[in-house]
Enzyme design. Structure first.
Site, PDB file in Angstrom:
ATOM      1  N   ASP A  22      34.039  47.453  34.322  1.00  0.00           N
ATOM      2  CA  ASP A  22      35.166  48.098  34.984  1.00  0.00           C
ATOM      3  C   ASP A  22      34.717  49.377  35.690  1.00  0.00           C
ATOM      4  O   ASP A  22      35.065  49.622  36.840  1.00  0.00           O
ATOM      5  CB  ASP A  22      36.252  48.442  33.966  1.00  0.00           C
ATOM      6  N   GLU A 284      31.648  40.890  36.137  1.00  0.00           N
ATOM      7  CA  GLU A 284      32.054  40.947  37.539  1.00  0.00           C
ATOM      8  C   GLU A 284      31.093  41.756  38.402  1.00  0.00           C
ATOM      9  O   GLU A 284      30.659  41.301  39.456  1.00  0.00           O
ATOM     10  CB  GLU A 284      33.463  41.533  37.641  1.00  0.00           C
TER      11      GLU A 284
END
Lengths: 389, 186
Positions: A22, A284
């Site tokens: 994140d 990610e």
């Protein structure tokens, strides 16, 4: 430290969940918005100590500090630093905004004043439904309007984070064959030009041991470069689990040599990906950077309940492989699925098939970034999205 | 209060001082198991519809309106007609049924709940589970009995959904009307 308090600033709130994902994404985005669009950006982070792993100069005890044009603020509870509403308010990955922030923008709304464009920046997914949800409003009980912003691989989504000059810098790095010099700066020895170099940044997985056993018995010398982290929890048979796993440690087993590296900043990690022949990445941020590195890779996707992550994996692989030769696409897909399912028995043969197609996969990986970007990266689309809001 | 994930067609929620009836829900999964719920809502004061997205855990103020247990009677385009135990009939616009319309079939016996707003029937809530006949599905391709391999099927009423590979044409199956997912063979 200078705080971005002028009226036209953006605020990005990030709750750190797994140290690098994140915060990696939001830090990249904040830097890009500041550098390429001249925006004043406050990046509010709840865990500065974790952030420090990818920004070593960060002082975890400092409530407000500036790096690369971004004002990094500690998001504590209750919020001790004043939040001043700006142009845009981003909650990254559906984190819950502090009540102090919500109270302020609600008061603005009720008094008829302009409120920031409020966005929920979501996780990246290649699934079909993303197009149908990107940009939709999320009606709030208070009457405030929030919008969901979905990154994605198609023109109807929010795009992919990629700095304007990144692909040129990567190409120059690879054209100039900077890798040997880079390995030397990392203190790595014994890596010859004809050796295979694999970077590893995954979650824990039984697949790692199966691959290592295969690599140690192979014909080619393989160097596995592992930044200190969760991957090592699955390499107990190949490193000394009792001893200190310190950067610089090296473990040799047959044709396999494992090198432990320090956790690095984002530029250093990009260079590691650019310099390796194959990358194993996760989540990610590193997943996307591996695509920009233009090298073949395995994506260790974040595991979800009921194996839902495999649906996300399949969706991405369909995009990635749509113009790849069927037999090569099939081998690469099977390797990725096998790795994510911990298919220890079949992984060696799956790896071998992909290794045999390494040249074709590398060529495909070099073509992929421009295709994936669809002419506009995430920051470009995001700035335009805000203008249109 | 209900979470967005718990809402289903027919529920009515308050947003910004207005009552909205849920016409359609579609739940997907984002990263780290988080649910995202896309909804079609109709503003009961302005008679206008909108598409919106919520986090699955977003809390919603669901309002309790008058409700009556009814059964489906017939369709008189564009109205679905429901009847209560005292044989009173209530017309509900097809648009207001949203996804629930896919499970409305002639002769159905399940008790539905008709919701009223200012005396007007505005929506219908189906039971959580309905049983419907599979009118067509391809024969099992792989002989899978685990229930993990899925294939498309058409059910009575014309809706399609994914069912386990072992389901055959003519089977009765249980369907979750909130998620539109196949649950099991009835």
């Amino acid at each position: 430290m200078q705080s971005q308090t002028q009226a036209n600033h953006w605020d990005i709130f990030c709750a750190v969940v797994d140290n690098y994902g994140d915060i990696g994404v939001t830090w990249r985005l904040a830097k890009q918005l500041a550098k390429e669009y001249g925006l004043a950006v406050n990046l509010w982070v709840d865990d500065l100590a974790s952030f420090g792993h990818i920004l070593p100069k960060l002082d975890p005890k400092c409530a407000s500090q500036n790096f690369e044009g971004v004002c990094i603020k500690h998001w504590d509870t209750p919020l001790t630093q004043e939040y001043q509403p700006g142009d845009v308010l981003i909650e990254a990955f559906a984190c819950e905004l502090p009540p102090e922030v919500l109270d302020q923008i609600t008061a603005l709304h009720r008094s008829g004043n302009q409120v920031p464009v409020w966005l929920n920046l979501e996780y990246l997914s290649a699934e079909d439904w993303v197009e149908g949800c990107h940009g939709l409003p999320s009606l709030q009980r208070s009457g405030l309007k929030k919008q969901f912003y979905f990154p994605g691989f198609t023109p109807k989504t929010g795009g992919l984070i990629c700095e304007a000059d990144l692909l040129q810098r990567r190409q120059a790095w690879q054209d100039n064959n900077e890798r040997q010099a880079f390995f030397e700066t990392l203190g790595l020895s014994g890596i010859q030009t004809d050796h295979t170099v694999i970077s590893l940044f995954s979650y824990e997985s039984d697949s790692l041991e199966a691959l290592c056993r295969h690599w140690q018995q192979g014909d080619n010398q393989i160097h596995l470069l592992v930044p200190i982290g969760r991957s090592l929890n699955s390499l107990g048979a190949f490193v000394d689990p009792q001893g200190p796993l310190t950067p610089g440690s090296r473990y040799s087993h047959g044709k396999l040599t494992i090198h432990l590296l320090p956790m690095t900043d984002q530029q250093g990690y990009d260079r590691l990906l650019w310099s390796s022949d194959f990358n194993i990445v996760r989540g990610e941020d590193s997943f996307l950077r591996a695509q920009w590195a233009a090298k073949p890779f395995i994506w260790h996707i974040y595991p979800q309940e009921e194996d839902y992550h495999l649906i996300k994996l399949e969706a991405f692989m369909a995009f990635y492989c749509h113009n790849l030769a069927p037999e090569i696409a099939s081998a690469w897909k099977k390797l990725n699925i096998g790795f994510n399912q911990g298919a220890q028995e079949t992984l060696p043969s799956l790896w071998q098939q992909v290794d045999n197609a390494h040249s074709a996969l590398t060529q495909h990986a070099q073509n992929w970034p421009n295709e994936a970007l669809n002419d506009a990266d995430l920051a470009t689309r995001l700035v335009q999205f805000v203008k249109n809001s | 209060m209900k979470t967005a994930h718990e809402l289903r067609p027919g529920n009515v929620i308050m947003l910004d001082g207005s009552p909205w009836v849920v016409q359609k829900t579609e739940t997907t999964r984002s990263g780290r198991n988080a649910a995202i719920v896309k909804m079609k809502l109709k503003n009961l004061l302005q008679d206008s519809s909108t598409e919106t997205t919520f986090k699955g855990e977003d809390k919603m103020e669901d309002i309790i309106l008058d409700r009556l247990d009814c059964t489906y009677s017939y369709f008189a385009d564009p109205m679905y007609v429901f009847m209560d135990a005292e044989y009173n009939q209530y017309d509900v616009e097809a648009d207001n049924l949203g996804d629930a319309a896919a499970y409305i079939v002639d002769g159905m016996e399940e008790q539905c709940q008709v919701t009223f707003y200012e005396g007007k029937a505005i929506s219908v809530e189906l039971p959580t589970t309905v049983v419907r006949e599979v009118t067509y599905t391809e024969p099992s391709a792989r002989g899978d009995t685990s229930g993990k391999v899925m294939k498309p099927a058409t059910i009575a009423g014309g809706a399609t959904l994914s069912v386990a590979d072992f389901v055959k044409t003519g089977d009765l199956i249980e369907i979750d009307t909130r998620t539109h997912e196949f649950k099991k063979r009835a």
